[in-house]
Design a protein around this motif. Structure first.
Motif, PDB file in Angstrom:
ATOM      1  N   PHE A  66     -13.500 -23.939 -42.852  1.00  0.00           N
ATOM      2  CA  PHE A  66     -14.601 -22.986 -42.729  1.00  0.00           C
ATOM      3  C   PHE A  66     -14.677 -22.438 -41.306  1.00  0.00           C
ATOM      4  O   PHE A  66     -14.617 -23.208 -40.340  1.00  0.00           O
ATOM      5  N   LEU A  67     -14.851 -21.134 -41.196  1.00  0.00           N
ATOM      6  CA  LEU A  67     -15.087 -20.480 -39.907  1.00  0.00           C
ATOM      7  C   LEU A  67     -16.399 -19.693 -40.013  1.00  0.00           C
ATOM      8  O   LEU A  67     -16.662 -19.090 -41.050  1.00  0.00           O
ATOM      9  N   PRO A  68     -17.197 -19.650 -38.936  1.00  0.00           N
ATOM     10  CA  PRO A  68     -18.445 -18.893 -39.003  1.00  0.00           C
ATOM     11  C   PRO A  68     -18.264 -17.413 -38.663  1.00  0.00           C
ATOM     12  O   PRO A  68     -19.245 -16.717 -38.401  1.00  0.00           O
ATOM     13  N   GLY A  69     -17.043 -16.933 -38.646  1.00  0.00           N
ATOM     14  CA  GLY A  69     -16.748 -15.538 -38.335  1.00  0.00           C
ATOM     15  C   GLY A  69     -15.263 -15.430 -38.062  1.00  0.00           C
ATOM     16  O   GLY A  69     -14.558 -16.446 -38.030  1.00  0.00           O
ATOM     17  N   ILE A  77      -9.360 -12.781 -32.322  1.00  0.00           N
ATOM     18  CA  ILE A  77      -9.579 -12.771 -33.777  1.00  0.00           C
ATOM     19  C   ILE A  77      -8.619 -13.691 -34.529  1.00  0.00           C
ATOM     20  O   ILE A  77      -7.412 -13.678 -34.276  1.00  0.00           O
ATOM     21  N   VAL A  78      -9.170 -14.478 -35.442  1.00  0.00           N
ATOM     22  CA  VAL A  78      -8.332 -15.382 -36.240  1.00  0.00           C
ATOM     23  C   VAL A  78      -7.838 -14.661 -37.492  1.00  0.00           C
ATOM     24  O   VAL A  78      -8.619 -14.095 -38.246  1.00  0.00           O
ATOM     25  N   ILE A  92     -12.228 -20.175 -45.522  1.00  0.00           N
ATOM     26  CA  ILE A  92     -13.435 -19.437 -45.912  1.00  0.00           C
ATOM     27  C   ILE A  92     -14.222 -19.078 -44.651  1.00  0.00           C
ATOM     28  O   ILE A  92     -14.546 -19.954 -43.851  1.00  0.00           O
ATOM     29  N   VAL A  93     -14.486 -17.802 -44.469  1.00  0.00           N
ATOM     30  CA  VAL A  93     -15.326 -17.345 -43.358  1.00  0.00           C
ATOM     31  C   VAL A  93     -16.749 -17.218 -43.903  1.00  0.00           C
ATOM     32  O   VAL A  93     -16.956 -16.573 -44.929  1.00  0.00           O
ATOM     33  N   VAL A  94     -17.691 -17.859 -43.251  1.00  0.00           N
ATOM     34  CA  VAL A  94     -19.085 -17.861 -43.728  1.00  0.00           C
ATOM     35  C   VAL A  94     -19.970 -17.219 -42.663  1.00  0.00           C
ATOM     36  O   VAL A  94     -20.064 -17.722 -41.541  1.00  0.00           O
ATOM     37  N   GLN A 136     -15.661 -14.327 -46.508  1.00  0.00           N
ATOM     38  CA  GLN A 136     -14.322 -13.781 -46.709  1.00  0.00           C
ATOM     39  C   GLN A 136     -13.433 -14.969 -47.035  1.00  0.00           C
ATOM     40  O   GLN A 136     -13.666 -16.077 -46.501  1.00  0.00           O
ATOM     41  N   ILE A 137     -12.457 -14.766 -47.891  1.00  0.00           N
ATOM     42  CA  ILE A 137     -11.663 -15.900 -48.354  1.00  0.00           C
ATOM     43  C   ILE A 137     -10.165 -15.634 -48.258  1.00  0.00           C
ATOM     44  O   ILE A 137      -9.717 -14.502 -48.354  1.00  0.00           O
ATOM     45  N   ALA A 138      -9.426 -16.720 -48.042  1.00  0.00           N
ATOM     46  CA  ALA A 138      -7.957 -16.637 -48.040  1.00  0.00           C
ATOM     47  C   ALA A 138      -7.423 -17.863 -48.756  1.00  0.00           C
ATOM     48  O   ALA A 138      -7.779 -18.994 -48.406  1.00  0.00           O
ATOM     49  N   GLY A 139      -6.617 -17.635 -49.786  1.00  0.00           N
ATOM     50  CA  GLY A 139      -5.936 -18.745 -50.459  1.00  0.00           C
ATOM     51  C   GLY A 139      -6.706 -19.423 -51.560  1.00  0.00           C
ATOM     52  O   GLY A 139      -6.308 -20.507 -52.014  1.00  0.00           O
TER      53      GLY A 139
END
Lengths: 181, 181
Positions: A66-69, A77-78, A92-94, A136-139
């Protein structure tokens, strides 16, 4: 409970340095931390996040990250697609608020490698609303993302691992934790 | 549960620096962190611990302070009586093993200000056995100390705040948390 391990990462920075803190939780229990430093407004966040996780003893046990942005240390930027592909763990970016993309892209214009930064942001994909949060999601699927987000959150709306990573990172930079992720 | 707030402090160090991490928990829930740096084998641990707590927003809510030993950053020794007197909060040192005082005092002989260090250690007072742990106390009775130790511990024998402070401090120094407090 399902004994799912989650990694939450947050940053804090001043003019001298930016620290990235990763916190690993399992059913809300704190199991460990990771630490790395990145450049303020640099382009090394993706690589440092990947390296930090690859060397970790928790790597093979993480259900998701989880990332907060997307941005750390200012505009470092990641690339969540690259993190997910390289490590093989969903990301998951929350976010509490929907980012103002026009404002964001315009701010990036003032930095070096504006095009690189913009393309990382575009690759992060669609922003979904999940209850009061934006993700936002990846995978993984949106359905899985919602399931993990729910399982990772104890109080409030932010995954416990991100909440604690934020408290640690802000304490390292400011002497005491402040604000929230 | 009693809504008691505890502060646990632990350190980690390398040749370059020693970081002190304070973790505040309330019924096992992580509420915040504090951070300071001290000198390896220096004499500033007491002063830095006092300063870190005095400036904290949690200061007036702390029931007691737990330390996993008297020494931080090598032989930088915390004067628990002075911390307790200056801040007005009891201090409990919680150790897994009974320190070998003869060995300890002999190691101190090789350092500057050996007499100062020895007198701080002597002021820390009697070592009590509480279940499988050894404790030293300042500013409270053994009975209260046992009550707080029990309330502060979730898994194992170390107060949760000390366990987490250790994980954070070791991650800052080594990149990932290792060992236990």
């Amino acid at each position: 409970m399902k004994k799912w391990r989650f990694l939450g990462i947050d940053d804090s920075f001043n003019e001298k340095k930016c620290c990235l803190v990763g916190c690993v939780t399992c059913d809300g229990y704190v199991e460990g931390f990771m630490y790395a430093e990145i450049e303020v407004d640099g382009l090394d966040a993706t690589e440092k996040v990947i390296k930090m996780i690859k060397r970790s003893k928790f790597k093979d046990q993480l259900r998701c990250i989880f990332l907060p942005g997307l941005t750390f240390g200012g505009f470092n930027i990641v690339d969540i697609q690259r993190v997910c592909n390289d490590i093989g763990i969903p990301v998951i970016v929350v976010m509490r608020r929907k980012p103002n993309m026009a404002e964001f892209m315009s701010a990036i214009e003032n930095l070096n490698d504006a095009d690189v930064r913009k393309s990382i942001i575009e690759r992060a994909g669609k922003i979904y609303k999940v209850k009061s949060m934006y993700i936002q999601i990846a995978g993984l699927s949106l359905e899985e993302g919602e399931k993990y987000l729910k399982a990772a959150t104890i109080k409030g709306n932010m995954p416990e691992a991100v909440r604690i990573a934020h408290l640690v990172a802000s304490a390292i930079i400011h002497g005491e934790s402040r604000g929230k992720a």
